[in-house]
Design a protein around this motif. Structure first.
Motif, PDB file in Angstrom:
ATOM      1  N   ASN A   4       0.736  -1.202   0.142  1.00 42.82           N
ATOM      2  CA  ASN A   4       0.038  -0.101  -0.096  1.00 42.82           C
ATOM      3  C   ASN A   4       0.843   1.369   0.058  1.00 42.82           C
ATOM      4  O   ASN A   4       0.461   2.434   0.320  1.00 42.82           O
ATOM      5  N   GLU A   5       1.998   1.146  -0.389  1.00 37.86           N
ATOM      6  CA  GLU A   5       2.965   2.238  -0.422  1.00 37.86           C
ATOM      7  C   GLU A   5       2.249   3.396  -1.226  1.00 37.86           C
ATOM      8  O   GLU A   5       2.836   4.612  -0.968  1.00 37.86           O
ATOM      9  N   GLU A   6       1.601   3.074  -2.109  1.00 36.46           N
ATOM     10  CA  GLU A   6       0.998   4.176  -2.986  1.00 36.46           C
ATOM     11  C   GLU A   6       0.313   5.188  -2.461  1.00 36.46           C
ATOM     12  O   GLU A   6       0.106   6.427  -2.769  1.00 36.46           O
ATOM     13  N   PHE A   7      -0.193   4.915  -1.236  1.00 37.11           N
ATOM     14  CA  PHE A   7      -0.977   5.725  -0.457  1.00 37.11           C
ATOM     15  C   PHE A   7      -0.307   6.338   0.619  1.00 37.11           C
ATOM     16  O   PHE A   7      -0.904   7.419   1.407  1.00 37.11           O
ATOM     17  N   CYS A   8       1.090   6.537   0.819  1.00 33.68           N
ATOM     18  CA  CYS A   8       1.826   7.341   1.637  1.00 33.68           C
ATOM     19  C   CYS A   8       1.710   8.766   1.303  1.00 33.68           C
ATOM     20  O   CYS A   8       2.101   8.814   0.163  1.00 33.68           O
ATOM     21  N   PHE A   9       1.377   9.707   2.088  1.00 31.06           N
ATOM     22  CA  PHE A   9       1.312  10.984   1.736  1.00 31.06           C
ATOM     23  C   PHE A   9       2.660  11.520   1.022  1.00 31.06           C
ATOM     24  O   PHE A   9       3.508  11.294   1.622  1.00 31.06           O
ATOM     25  N   PRO A  10       2.490  12.402  -0.072  1.00 32.64           N
ATOM     26  CA  PRO A  10       3.669  12.788  -0.756  1.00 32.64           C
ATOM     27  C   PRO A  10       4.265  14.163   0.043  1.00 32.64           C
ATOM     28  O   PRO A  10       3.837  14.522   0.988  1.00 32.64           O
ATOM     29  N   LEU A  11       5.494  14.205  -0.079  1.00 32.19           N
ATOM     30  CA  LEU A  11       6.326  15.222   0.226  1.00 32.19           C
ATOM     31  C   LEU A  11       6.431  16.487  -0.676  1.00 32.19           C
ATOM     32  O   LEU A  11       6.701  16.140  -1.825  1.00 32.19           O
ATOM     33  N   SER A  12       6.306  17.644  -0.452  1.00 26.87           N
ATOM     34  CA  SER A  12       6.536  18.760  -1.008  1.00 26.87           C
ATOM     35  C   SER A  12       8.051  19.108  -1.221  1.00 26.87           C
ATOM     36  O   SER A  12       8.829  18.467  -0.289  1.00 26.87           O
ATOM     37  N   GLU A  13       8.699  19.546  -2.099  1.00 26.20           N
ATOM     38  CA  GLU A  13      10.068  19.947  -2.300  1.00 26.20           C
ATOM     39  C   GLU A  13      10.509  20.625  -0.938  1.00 26.20           C
ATOM     40  O   GLU A  13      11.884  20.412  -0.509  1.00 26.20           O
ATOM     41  N   MET A  14       9.886  21.310  -0.421  1.00 26.79           N
ATOM     42  CA  MET A  14      10.131  22.168   0.779  1.00 26.79           C
ATOM     43  C   MET A  14      10.437  21.134   1.995  1.00 26.79           C
ATOM     44  O   MET A  14      11.518  21.213   2.648  1.00 26.79           O
ATOM     45  N   GLU A  15       9.446  20.371   2.264  1.00 23.53           N
ATOM     46  CA  GLU A  15       9.682  19.266   3.229  1.00 23.53           C
ATOM     47  C   GLU A  15      10.748  18.436   2.950  1.00 23.53           C
ATOM     48  O   GLU A  15      11.694  17.999   3.874  1.00 23.53           O
ATOM     49  N   ARG A  16      11.083  17.899   1.662  1.00 23.77           N
ATOM     50  CA  ARG A  16      12.275  17.099   1.212  1.00 23.77           C
ATOM     51  C   ARG A  16      13.552  17.715   1.703  1.00 23.77           C
ATOM     52  O   ARG A  16      14.243  17.085   2.285  1.00 23.77           O
ATOM     53  N   PHE A  45      13.775   8.613   1.435  1.00 19.55           N
ATOM     54  CA  PHE A  45      12.763   8.867   0.409  1.00 19.55           C
ATOM     55  C   PHE A  45      12.533   7.763  -0.626  1.00 19.55           C
ATOM     56  O   PHE A  45      13.607   7.115  -1.113  1.00 19.55           O
ATOM     57  N   ALA A  46      11.471   7.994  -1.292  1.00 21.05           N
ATOM     58  CA  ALA A  46      11.271   6.931  -2.519  1.00 21.05           C
ATOM     59  C   ALA A  46      10.259   7.676  -3.347  1.00 21.05           C
ATOM     60  O   ALA A  46       9.660   8.718  -3.195  1.00 21.05           O
ATOM     61  N   GLN A  47      10.516   7.174  -4.938  1.00 23.26           N
ATOM     62  CA  GLN A  47       9.921   7.979  -5.836  1.00 23.26           C
ATOM     63  C   GLN A  47       8.542   7.181  -6.081  1.00 23.26           C
ATOM     64  O   GLN A  47       8.727   5.849  -6.189  1.00 23.26           O
ATOM     65  N   GLN A  48       7.474   7.608  -6.345  1.00 21.48           N
ATOM     66  CA  GLN A  48       6.139   6.859  -6.389  1.00 21.48           C
ATOM     67  C   GLN A  48       5.365   7.417  -7.454  1.00 21.48           C
ATOM     68  O   GLN A  48       5.132   8.430  -7.603  1.00 21.48           O
ATOM     69  N   ALA A  49       4.855   6.550  -8.376  1.00 27.59           N
ATOM     70  CA  ALA A  49       3.943   7.113  -9.479  1.00 27.59           C
ATOM     71  C   ALA A  49       2.713   7.612  -8.868  1.00 27.59           C
ATOM     72  O   ALA A  49       2.261   7.301  -7.674  1.00 27.59           O
TER      73      ALA A  49
END
Length: 187
Positions: A24-36, A50-54
């Motif tokens: 269920n990794e696709e449902f992990c909330f995205p990070l903004s560039e600022m947060e990253r 970090f991971a890249q997610q479609a």
């Protein structure tokens, strides 16, 4: 009386909100560039967090539920042919930043979503996600008690939610009366 260690105690008991069911990794909330960038600075440039997610249909549909009435803005931010950055997880679905005593990041460096959870704003009102894994919810049981236990307030959470929105380029006060005043003070 606040208990800032409730999340650390939860991490010791497990599973936590910092753990997804594998697959269920696709449902992990995205990070903004600022947060990253903020997290990278704290981790001395360690990209392993970090991971890249479609941007899958399920992921975008989940964001539509979190930001009702803002489907066009969400679709523009997360087009189906692109990717987003999220926190990485291990084989058991645990966030790689989760240690035995909770998150390895100081609170101010954590993603806004993590700092808000289990709280969220909908229709201008503070709500609580139904999360069976959340020790805070099991111990406090009411929203007001939960806020007290973690030393938070509606006003502070509104500010965090507004910052999350700004980090994504969403209007800071959409559905949240008075949030623009919080941001003018902090900007």
């Amino acid at each position: 009386m606040s208990d800032p260690h409730v999340c650390a105690r939860c991490a010791q008991k497990g599973p936590t909100c910092c753990q997804l069911d594998p697959g269920n990794e696709e449902f992990c909330f995205p990070l903004s560039e600022m947060e990253r960038d903020r997290i990278l600075k704290e981790l001395a440039g360690d990209e392993g967090a970090f991971a890249q997610q479609a941007n899958t249909d399920g992921f975008v549909e989940n964001l539509h539920k979190l930001f009702p009435g803002e489907q066009q803005a969400v679709d523009k931010l997360f087009p189906g042919t692109k990717f987003h950055i999220r926190l990485a997880v291990d084989e058991q679905g645990r966030c790689r930043l989760l240690g035995p005593e909770g998150c390895r990041l100081p609170r101010e460096a954590r993603p806004y979503y993590c700092r808000l959870f289990p709280f969220w704003f909908a229709g201008g009102k503070l709500n609580v996600f139904a999360a069976s894994r959340c020790l805070l919810q099991r111990e406090a049981r009411t929203r007001l008690r939960m806020l007290a236990l973690v030393g938070e307030s509606d006003k502070r959470l509104k500010e965090l939610y507004g910052r999350l929105r700004l980090a994504w380029g969403l209007a800071p006060r959409k559905g949240l009366p008075g949030i623009d005043k919080c941001h003018r003070k902090k900007s």
